[in-house]
Motif scaffolding. Structure first.
Motif, PDB file in Angstrom:
ATOM      1  N   ARG A 276       4.365 -33.473  86.690  1.00  0.00           N
ATOM      2  CA  ARG A 276       5.285 -34.396  85.998  1.00  0.00           C
ATOM      3  C   ARG A 276       4.512 -35.366  85.107  1.00  0.00           C
ATOM      4  O   ARG A 276       4.908 -35.621  83.956  1.00  0.00           O
TER       5      ARG A 276
ATOM      6  N   ASN B 132       3.203 -33.508  81.929  1.00  0.00           N
ATOM      7  CA  ASN B 132       4.236 -33.205  80.938  1.00  0.00           C
ATOM      8  C   ASN B 132       4.880 -34.456  80.350  1.00  0.00           C
ATOM      9  O   ASN B 132       5.361 -34.431  79.221  1.00  0.00           O
TER      10      ASN B 132
ATOM     11  N   LYS C 109       3.380 -25.712  83.630  1.00  0.00           N
ATOM     12  CA  LYS C 109       4.830 -25.838  83.810  1.00  0.00           C
ATOM     13  C   LYS C 109       5.219 -25.114  85.105  1.00  0.00           C
ATOM     14  O   LYS C 109       4.459 -24.293  85.623  1.00  0.00           O
TER      15      LYS C 109
ATOM     16  N   HIS D 232       9.590 -20.491  82.023  1.00  0.00           N
ATOM     17  CA  HIS D 232       8.879 -21.749  82.249  1.00  0.00           C
ATOM     18  C   HIS D 232       9.847 -22.918  82.251  1.00  0.00           C
ATOM     19  O   HIS D 232      10.753 -22.980  81.422  1.00  0.00           O
TER      20      HIS D 232
ATOM     21  N   ASP E  69      10.057 -27.157  82.325  1.00  0.00           N
ATOM     22  CA  ASP E  69       9.344 -28.426  82.209  1.00  0.00           C
ATOM     23  C   ASP E  69       9.654 -29.261  83.453  1.00  0.00           C
ATOM     24  O   ASP E  69      10.820 -29.546  83.723  1.00  0.00           O
TER      25      ASP E  69
END
Lengths: 299, 382
Positions: free
Chosen positions: A107, A110, B112, B140, B142
């Motif tokens: 997390r 990203n 991911k 994938h 996120d």
């Protein structure tokens, strides 16, 4: 020159009032790093051996103009600390914390990618970065690193393992070889900075003439690096991969170091790197000796 | 931390993923009680963390109590690829119309989450990947965005899951994703995911690997730690919170840092020896940790020499040295120690060792990793 950090880098330490943060933060300052502030919520206004403490990273950055942060807080608090530094505009964040859950790392990675593209994270679970003679952020013992010489040749180091990073620095120092920058990217499944990021910087850095890479079992980062080297790296390289004798299915300490389903073996990684023209040592000393030969041919 | 099937199913149930009614059983009597509660016919399944249970005779269908008694009696105590069956899972047998595959894991290269979904389930997914790679849909996700129902349903459509199973599959995917991300799994896999003639979709098996780093926010995982498949040495190491993996060789290994520990194993192997274990005493190791590490190594009867390989970063040389001196006072070590100490405060550490008056037959220092490995291997062979 050096990569990611230099003699002008201004560093804050998140967790400077804690045990690890204080020990290593002060060691970094003693080495010559510009440690300009510490951050601990609720302790703003205090100081640690003359280094002012602020309540937030934003306050610390506003007061000192810091552009790098050293995160030395426990796993529960580290993800928020990294994102706080990014939100405050810090462009280089080094996190040494071991034991952050993989879901949190994914997390954080990203979130940085989407919301803070100008912040680079090094780590977590890494020893940090040292540009010998200029800047040391993290837990590396600075005295084992030989500063680069003006005339060269100097070597860049990038490594997935902490202690093997020191081993590499030490091998080079014993051989009288200077290091431009040594980057420990860490052994976790989702490192903020990977081999390719470092190889690309080393390739562009005029004061780095050769590169040592230290990998380990698990994942495919070394194989991806091999593809990148083949296409983009012209500087000579040596490498060492740890875990030749590691049994499949067992995590070798690092959360990222596991051979599963026949993938991520040391042999596969060594073969990929050799195929890309990298000289492979079967132990850290041998990788150092191979680098000494490379350097002798360069000078 | 790998879970047994029954634990995986119990973990799934926390996230409302439908599984068959059943219970664990450690004896034939418990198996009978579990079968009565689940309702016949039942499946009696060996609980071991190894593939190929069915082929080995560890999974049997039973229509009545007599058959449960026979199968449970046969399977308990059975050795499946070196794993002895101490526990069964007994569940109501499901009618199967179709079998699928679904899993969530972390794609380390893409950074991911990765959904893998296939209409070909009940077989090894690696075999499907080999023979018919297009039969596996890879999506994938996120981690910041997550997985919604519409995306999950589209993935099921792309995987050619039949129309009547689409809604059920999408529902389970969303729940399995929650289990994976909020439940801190490294892997959450259902193989097979089944369609019943009644149109319901549910998990017939469960393969779950938990991320041990997330233990601090999952107090409910404590029960899983108790059933971890560990040998005696590993169990002792665990009580001391050490990163230890038991191996078959004769040179006991203590190193600081996972990479250095792995490298130490490699170097011992290169000079003709074999390591008895992997042991990373980590950063910040102090005298107590070193003493505990030596106790664990000493417990292993195969160990004939001990190689301590320390390069100081966080771990300071004098701490290591104090630990060894203290441990030698506490434990009567059977095997001699060869130490290689370098890095932060290494000189202070070496001085402490030299001043401690330990005879060279018990402890010697070598300047390099290779020299120390050779010395330790030579001692192990004598």
């Amino acid at each position: 020159m050096s990569i990611f950090v230099n003699e002008n880098t201004k560093v804050i330490v998140q967790g400077l009032t804690g045990g690890q943060g204080k020990y290593h933060g002060l060691r970094n300052r003693d080495y010559g790093t510009n440690v300009v502030a510490g951050v601990t919520p609720g302790k703003g206004g205090q100081d640690v051996e003359g280094i002012p403490i602020f309540d937030s990273v934003a306050d610390a950055v506003a007061a000192t103009g810091a552009d790098a942060s050293f995160v030395a807080v426990p796993p529960k608090a580290a993800p928020a600390a990294i994102l706080e530094a990014a939100a405050a505009g810090v462009s280089f964040v080094v996190c040494i914390t071991e034991g952050i859950p993989a879901q949190d790392e994914a997390r954080v990675f990203n979130t940085l990618l989407a919301d803070y593209p100008n912040t680079r994270l090094l780590g977590p679970n890494c020893p940090g970065i040292i540009s010998p003679g200029k800047c040391n952020i993290g837990i590396t013992a600075g005295e084992i690193a030989l500063p680069p010489s003006a005339e060269g040749p100097n070597v860049g180091i990038v490594s997935r393992s902490g202690t093997l990073t020191y081993q590499a620095l030490y091998e080079l120092k014993q051989k009288g070889i200077g290091v431009s920058t040594c980057v420990g990217i860490g052994g976790d499944p989702v490192p903020g900075t990977n081999f390719i990021d470092c190889l690309s910087e080393f390739q562009a850095d005029p004061d780095t003439h050769a590169i040592i890479m230290i990998g380990e079992i698990g994942g495919s980062a070394e194989e991806e690096a091999a593809d990148f080297i083949k296409a983009n790296v012209t500087k000579p390289m040596s490498a060492y991969i740890a875990g030749v004798t590691a049994p499949a299915g067992k995590k070798m300490g690092h959360a990222g170091a596991i051979v599963s389903g026949g993938k991520g073996t040391a042999q596969g990684k060594m073969d990929a790197l050799a195929e890309a023209g990298v000289k492979i040592g079967l132990n850290p000393t041998e990788a150092g000796e191979l680098m000494a030969e490379i350097v002798a041919n360069l000078s | 931390m790998d879970l047994f099937e029954y634990q995986g199913k119990q973990y799934f149930a926390r996230f409302d993923i439908p599984v068959s009614p059943g219970d664990k059983a450690d004896t034939v009597e418990e198996a009978l009680a579990a079968a009565e509660a689940a309702g016949y016919p039942v499946v009696v399944k060996a609980q071991v963390q190894v593939g190929g249970r069915g082929k080995a005779g560890g999974i049997k269908l039973a229509d009545n109590a007599d058959e449960v008694r026979t199968h449970a009696g046969n399977i308990l105590g059975m050795d499946i690829k070196g794993h002895v069956v101490n526990r069964l899972w007994v569940e109501h047998a499901s009618d199967i119309e179709d079998e699928y595959y679904a899993s969530f894991s972390l794609d380390r290269a893409a950074k991911k989450h990765l959904l893998m979904l296939s209409a070909q389930g009940g077989v090894e997914i690696e075999a499907v990947a080999e023979s018919d790679p297009d039969a596996i849909v890879k999506l994938h996700i996120d981690p910041v965005v997550g997985l919604d129902a519409a995306t999950a349903r589209q993935a099921a459509v792309d995987a050619k899951i039949p129309e009547k199973a689409l809604d059920g599959t999408a529902d389970i995917l969303v729940k399995l994703y929650r289990c994976f991300s909020e439940g801190d799994c490294d892997l959450a896999e259902i193989n097979p995911l089944i369609l019943k003639p009644t149109g319901e979709v549910h998990a017939l098996d469960a393969k779950v690997t938990l991320d041990a780093n997330a233990l601090f926010r999952h107090p409910e995982w404590a029960e899983y730690a108790e059933t971890e498949e560990l040998d005696e040495r590993e169990r002792l190491a665990k009580t001391h919170d050490l990163q230890y993996i038991g191996l078959d060789g004769t040179v006991g290994i203590i190193a600081n840092g996972a990479g250095l520990a792995m490298s130490t194993l490699d170097v011992v192997n290169q000079v003709g020896g074999s390591a008895a274990n992997f042991l990373d005493i980590g950063g910040g190791a102090n005298a107590d940790v070193m003493a505990a590490a030596l106790e664990v190594i000493n417990f292993d009867q195969n160990v004939s020499s001990i190689f301590i390989n320390i390069f100081g970063g966080i771990t300071r040389g004098e701490e290591v040295a104090k630990g060894i001196v203290e441990a030698l006072g506490r434990v009567d070590l059977r095997a001699p120690i060869v130490i290689r100490l370098d890095g932060t405060n290494a000189e202070e550490g070496r001085q402490i060792l030299a001043d401690a008056g330990i005879p060279e037959s018990k402890l010697r220092s070598e300047p390099t990793m290779l020299d120390a490995a050779r010395a330790a291997v030579a001692l192990a062979k004598n």
